[in-house]
Design a protein around this motif. Structure first.
Motif, PDB file in Angstrom:
ATOM      1  N   ARG A  42      -3.215  -8.019  -2.911  1.00  0.00           N
ATOM      2  CA  ARG A  42      -4.417  -7.963  -1.987  1.00  0.00           C
ATOM      3  C   ARG A  42      -4.001  -8.089  -0.378  1.00  0.00           C
ATOM      4  O   ARG A  42      -3.497  -9.305  -0.118  1.00  0.00           O
ATOM      5  CB  ARG A  42      -5.530  -9.048  -2.268  1.00  0.00           C
ATOM      6  N   VAL A  43      -4.152  -7.175   0.395  1.00  0.00           N
ATOM      7  CA  VAL A  43      -3.597  -7.062   1.515  1.00  0.00           C
ATOM      8  C   VAL A  43      -4.696  -7.419   2.640  1.00  0.00           C
ATOM      9  O   VAL A  43      -5.533  -6.456   2.618  1.00  0.00           O
ATOM     10  CB  VAL A  43      -2.647  -5.972   2.008  1.00  0.00           C
ATOM     11  N   ILE A  44      -4.474  -8.404   3.488  1.00  0.00           N
ATOM     12  CA  ILE A  44      -5.803  -8.318   4.498  1.00  0.00           C
ATOM     13  C   ILE A  44      -5.049  -8.688   5.934  1.00  0.00           C
ATOM     14  O   ILE A  44      -3.950  -8.994   6.219  1.00  0.00           O
ATOM     15  CB  ILE A  44      -6.522  -9.821   4.091  1.00  0.00           C
ATOM     16  N   ASP A  45      -5.706  -8.387   6.960  1.00  0.00           N
ATOM     17  CA  ASP A  45      -5.296  -8.385   8.284  1.00  0.00           C
ATOM     18  C   ASP A  45      -5.468  -9.991   8.850  1.00  0.00           C
ATOM     19  O   ASP A  45      -6.092 -10.823   8.055  1.00  0.00           O
ATOM     20  CB  ASP A  45      -5.809  -7.339   9.161  1.00  0.00           C
ATOM     21  N   ARG A  46      -5.200 -10.234   9.955  1.00  0.00           N
ATOM     22  CA  ARG A  46      -5.407 -11.437  10.281  1.00  0.00           C
ATOM     23  C   ARG A  46      -6.931 -12.094  10.474  1.00  0.00           C
ATOM     24  O   ARG A  46      -7.023 -13.450  10.536  1.00  0.00           O
ATOM     25  CB  ARG A  46      -4.604 -11.769  11.794  1.00  0.00           C
ATOM     26  N   HIS A  47      -7.661 -11.239  10.526  1.00  0.00           N
ATOM     27  CA  HIS A  47      -9.122 -11.668  10.460  1.00  0.00           C
ATOM     28  C   HIS A  47      -9.673 -11.399   9.053  1.00  0.00           C
ATOM     29  O   HIS A  47     -10.965 -11.738   8.965  1.00  0.00           O
ATOM     30  CB  HIS A  47      -9.984 -10.514  11.336  1.00  0.00           C
ATOM     31  N   GLY A  48      -8.907 -11.324   7.858  1.00  0.00           N
ATOM     32  CA  GLY A  48      -9.478 -11.368   6.561  1.00  0.00           C
ATOM     33  C   GLY A  48      -9.968 -10.105   6.168  1.00  0.00           C
ATOM     34  O   GLY A  48     -10.372  -9.946   4.864  1.00  0.00           O
ATOM     35  N   PRO A  50      -9.736  -6.465   4.377  1.00  0.00           N
ATOM     36  CA  PRO A  50      -8.614  -5.837   3.406  1.00  0.00           C
ATOM     37  C   PRO A  50      -8.179  -4.584   4.066  1.00  0.00           C
ATOM     38  O   PRO A  50      -8.918  -3.877   4.853  1.00  0.00           O
ATOM     39  CB  PRO A  50      -9.723  -5.795   2.307  1.00  0.00           C
ATOM     40  N   ILE A  51      -6.890  -4.284   3.976  1.00  0.00           N
ATOM     41  CA  ILE A  51      -6.476  -2.994   4.345  1.00  0.00           C
ATOM     42  C   ILE A  51      -6.330  -2.178   3.112  1.00  0.00           C
ATOM     43  O   ILE A  51      -5.649  -2.390   2.050  1.00  0.00           O
ATOM     44  CB  ILE A  51      -4.997  -3.270   4.899  1.00  0.00           C
ATOM     45  N   ARG A  52      -7.084  -1.079   3.219  1.00  0.00           N
ATOM     46  CA  ARG A  52      -7.163  -0.233   2.103  1.00  0.00           C
ATOM     47  C   ARG A  52      -6.202   0.923   2.205  1.00  0.00           C
ATOM     48  O   ARG A  52      -5.719   1.167   3.334  1.00  0.00           O
ATOM     49  CB  ARG A  52      -8.629   0.336   2.104  1.00  0.00           C
ATOM     50  N   GLY A  53      -6.203   1.733   1.209  1.00  0.00           N
ATOM     51  CA  GLY A  53      -5.345   2.891   1.220  1.00  0.00           C
ATOM     52  C   GLY A  53      -3.752   2.649   1.008  1.00  0.00           C
ATOM     53  O   GLY A  53      -2.836   3.767   1.318  1.00  0.00           O
ATOM     54  N   LEU A  54      -3.383   1.442   0.707  1.00  0.00           N
ATOM     55  CA  LEU A  54      -1.713   1.343   0.636  1.00  0.00           C
ATOM     56  C   LEU A  54      -1.474   1.578  -0.617  1.00  0.00           C
ATOM     57  O   LEU A  54      -2.049   1.855  -1.592  1.00  0.00           O
ATOM     58  CB  LEU A  54      -1.705  -0.039   0.762  1.00  0.00           C
ATOM     59  N   GLU A  55      -0.211   2.275  -0.580  1.00  0.00           N
ATOM     60  CA  GLU A  55       0.502   3.057  -1.946  1.00  0.00           C
ATOM     61  C   GLU A  55       1.810   2.397  -2.298  1.00  0.00           C
ATOM     62  O   GLU A  55       2.251   1.350  -1.238  1.00  0.00           O
ATOM     63  CB  GLU A  55       0.715   4.485  -1.401  1.00  0.00           C
ATOM     64  N   ALA A  56       2.262   2.685  -3.281  1.00  0.00           N
ATOM     65  CA  ALA A  56       3.411   2.014  -3.732  1.00  0.00           C
ATOM     66  C   ALA A  56       4.726   2.059  -2.616  1.00  0.00           C
ATOM     67  O   ALA A  56       5.413   1.298  -2.275  1.00  0.00           O
ATOM     68  CB  ALA A  56       4.026   2.534  -5.016  1.00  0.00           C
ATOM     69  N   LYS A  57       4.721   3.318  -1.980  1.00  0.00           N
ATOM     70  CA  LYS A  57       5.658   3.589  -0.969  1.00  0.00           C
ATOM     71  C   LYS A  57       5.624   2.774   0.257  1.00  0.00           C
ATOM     72  O   LYS A  57       6.461   2.376   0.876  1.00  0.00           O
ATOM     73  CB  LYS A  57       5.755   5.112  -0.414  1.00  0.00           C
TER      74      LYS A  57
END
Length: 72
Positions: A42-48, A50-57
């Motif tokens: 689960r990846v979030i920015d500094r404001h909490g 979520p950063i969406r659309g991330l892929e394995a690459k």
């Protein structure tokens, strides 16, 4: 003639079978190993947010110094 051929063929086939007294080859043994580790991320920015659309690459994974392949 056909009857004689069928009987002779049957006799040959029966003779070709291994007898129970003969030594049979060793049983076939096989082994396989597969390791798959699921790592939820689960990846979030500094404001909490979520950063969406991330892929394995977008990720790298290391086990010690050895880079590991990411399948999905």
């Amino acid at each position: 003639m056909f009857r004689f051929t069928a009987v002779a063929l049957t006799a040959l086939l029966l003779d070709a079978r291994p007898s129970t007294g003969e030594q049979q080859s060793a049983p076939v043994t096989e082994s396989a190993e597969a390791i798959l580790v699921e790592v939820p991320v689960r990846v979030i920015d500094r404001h909490g947010i979520p950063i969406r659309g991330l892929e394995a690459k977008d990720f790298e994974l290391f086990d010690g110094d050895k880079k590991q392949e990411i399948l999905a």
